[in-house]
Design a protein around this motif. Structure first.
Motif, short mmCIF file in Angstrom:
data_model
loop_
_atom_site.label_atom_id
_atom_site.label_comp_id
_atom_site.label_asym_id
_atom_site.label_seq_id
_atom_site.Cartn_x
_atom_site.Cartn_y
_atom_site.Cartn_z
N LEU A 278 0.83 -1.20 0.00
CA LEU A 278 0.00 0.00 0.00
C LEU A 278 0.86 1.26 0.00
CD1 LEU A 278 -2.03 -2.21 1.06
CD2 LEU A 278 -3.17 -0.34 2.27
N GLU B 81 -3.01 5.59 0.96
CA GLU B 81 -3.98 4.51 1.11
C GLU B 81 -4.04 4.04 2.56
OE1 GLU B 81 -3.99 2.05 -3.03
OE2 GLU B 81 -2.09 2.00 -1.92
N GLU C 20 -6.00 6.46 4.83
CA GLU C 20 -7.45 6.32 4.75
C GLU C 20 -7.97 5.18 5.62
OE1 GLU C 20 -8.49 5.87 0.67
OE2 GLU C 20 -7.85 7.89 0.10
#
Length: 242
Positions: A117, A121, A124
């Protein structure tokens, strides 16, 4: 038409068994075959399609864990071909990859990066991971100060919340107390049903396998001896386990 996300074609994994380290060194230096060979997985072929939920049964030493290790590239086949398509999240050694000097929050980013990731990302997903692990009060403390249960909960939370495409579970749903185990089971069910995740579940619990999976494979001495619907797979496994 669903695509195959995991493909095994005539896969064999062979380990060399030496009597001692001296024999291992002699074999390496002089190319002498002074060892026994153990086929942990022996000429195995199968396909798993996107969105399938598959349980693998077998007694200890049947080859189940070796299958998982090859899918996650912890080890590699001696012969044959393996193809894996999609982001893999493995609920195996849940605390591996943690840096004990990093805080829980820093380890979320570390493990997220290891799983492929990007930082935005991970950002979030950060609060969702913290909330699920139930360690909000300790998230900015070094991991070395965590109990084993706290580290395991954080590891589980990271792996199930990173939006995996392939989820591999090896008895990991037994982590924590009863309430947290129920929470883990509910989460796995949600991502299977709502996100179309492919599940590969290795377990001795036929009840949990029936809850999560529609297809089952039974392994004996490195070979797949049954591959079919989960009810028949459970019957075959129970018959061979008596």
């Amino acid at each position: 038409m669903n695509i195959n996300v995991i493909e095994f074609k005539n896969v064999t994994k062979t380990y060399k068994l030496f009597k001692n380290d001296k024999m291992r060194l002699i074999s390496t230096l002089f190319k002498i075959k002074n060892y026994k060979e153990k086929h942990a997985v022996n000429n195995v072929s199968f396909n798993i399609k996107k969105g399938e939920s598959v349980a693998i049964f077998g007694r200890n030493g049947a080859g189940k864990s070796t299958i998982l290790k090859m899918i996650t590239e912890v080890c590699y086949p001696t012969d044959g071909e393996i193809s894996v398509k999609g982001r893999v999240s493995a609920l195996l050694e849940l605390t591996s990859g943690f840096d004990p000097e990093f805080t829980g929050r820093e380890n979320i980013y570390l493990k997220g990066q290891l799983l492929g990731l990007k930082n935005n990302e991970i950002k979030e997903l950060e609060q969702e991971i913290i909330d699920f692990a139930e360690i909000e009060e300790y998230i900015d403390q070094p991991i070395r100060t965590y109990s084993s249960g706290m580290k395991t909960r954080l590891g589980f939370s990271i792996n199930v919340n990173i939006k995996p495409e392939i989820l591999i579970v090896d008895e990991a749903l037994s982590v924590g107390d009863e309430n947290f185990r129920k929470k883990c089971s509910k989460k796995v069910n949600e991502i299977i049903k709502n996100e179309g995740v492919t599940l590969l579940f290795v377990t001795h619990s036929v009840g949990m396998a029936a809850e999560f999976c529609k297809r089952g494979m039974v392994m004996e001495t490195g070979k797949i001896v049954f591959d079919g619907n989960i009810e028949d797979a459970i019957k075959r496994y129970q018959a061979t386990s008596k």
